[in-house]
Motif scaffolding. Structure first.
Motif, PDB file in Angstrom:
ATOM      1  N   ALA A  70       0.833  -1.211   0.000  1.00 39.82           N
ATOM      2  CA  ALA A  70       0.000   0.000   0.000  1.00 39.82           C
ATOM      3  C   ALA A  70       0.863   1.256   0.000  1.00 39.82           C
ATOM      4  N   ILE A  74       0.947   4.181  -2.945  1.00 38.20           N
ATOM      5  CA  ILE A  74       0.757   5.614  -2.676  1.00 38.20           C
ATOM      6  C   ILE A  74       1.882   6.419  -3.307  1.00 38.20           C
ATOM      7  N   GLU A  75       3.107   5.934  -3.190  1.00 38.35           N
ATOM      8  CA  GLU A  75       4.247   6.636  -3.790  1.00 38.35           C
ATOM      9  C   GLU A  75       4.192   6.611  -5.320  1.00 38.35           C
ATOM     10  N   GLU A  77       1.335   6.603  -7.018  1.00 42.38           N
ATOM     11  CA  GLU A  77       0.290   7.585  -7.316  1.00 42.38           C
ATOM     12  C   GLU A  77       0.802   9.014  -7.191  1.00 42.38           C
ATOM     13  N   ARG A  78       1.753   9.245  -6.304  1.00 40.82           N
ATOM     14  CA  ARG A  78       2.351  10.574  -6.117  1.00 40.82           C
ATOM     15  C   ARG A  78       3.479  10.854  -7.104  1.00 40.82           C
TER      16      ARG A  78
END
Length: 84
Positions: A70, A74-75, A77-78
């Motif tokens: 997860a 997130i990284e 997506e960033r």
């Protein structure tokens, strides 16, 4: 995420990522890999990622693997990490 791609025939619709078992995670991930919306390059990198996660799951608790995955997503997506 893998839980979004699970078949409601086998898993209840309110299944959360944090509650995924290893088989459920793999089923959802396999569905992502087989979808037409994933490029060949991304599919290859995702398959490598799944293989790495499965090897890690032989050494660490499944809960930790889910948290690690997860955090990586997130990284991605960033735009701080990329597939591959």
């Amino acid at each position: 995420m893998a839980h979004s791609f699970l078949s409601l025939q086998y898993v209840r619709k309110d299944k959360f990522y944090d509650d995924l078992t290893l088989p459920e995670f793999c089923a959802g991930y396999a569905t992502i890999l087989s979808s037409s919306g994933v490029s060949d390059s991304e599919r290859q990198h995702r398959l490598q990622r799944l293989t790495e996660l499965m090897y890690l799951s032989t050494k660490y608790h499944w809960r930790n693997i889910l948290d690690f995955h997860a955090a990586c997503l997130i990284e991605i997506e960033r735009d701080h990490l990329f597939w591959g």
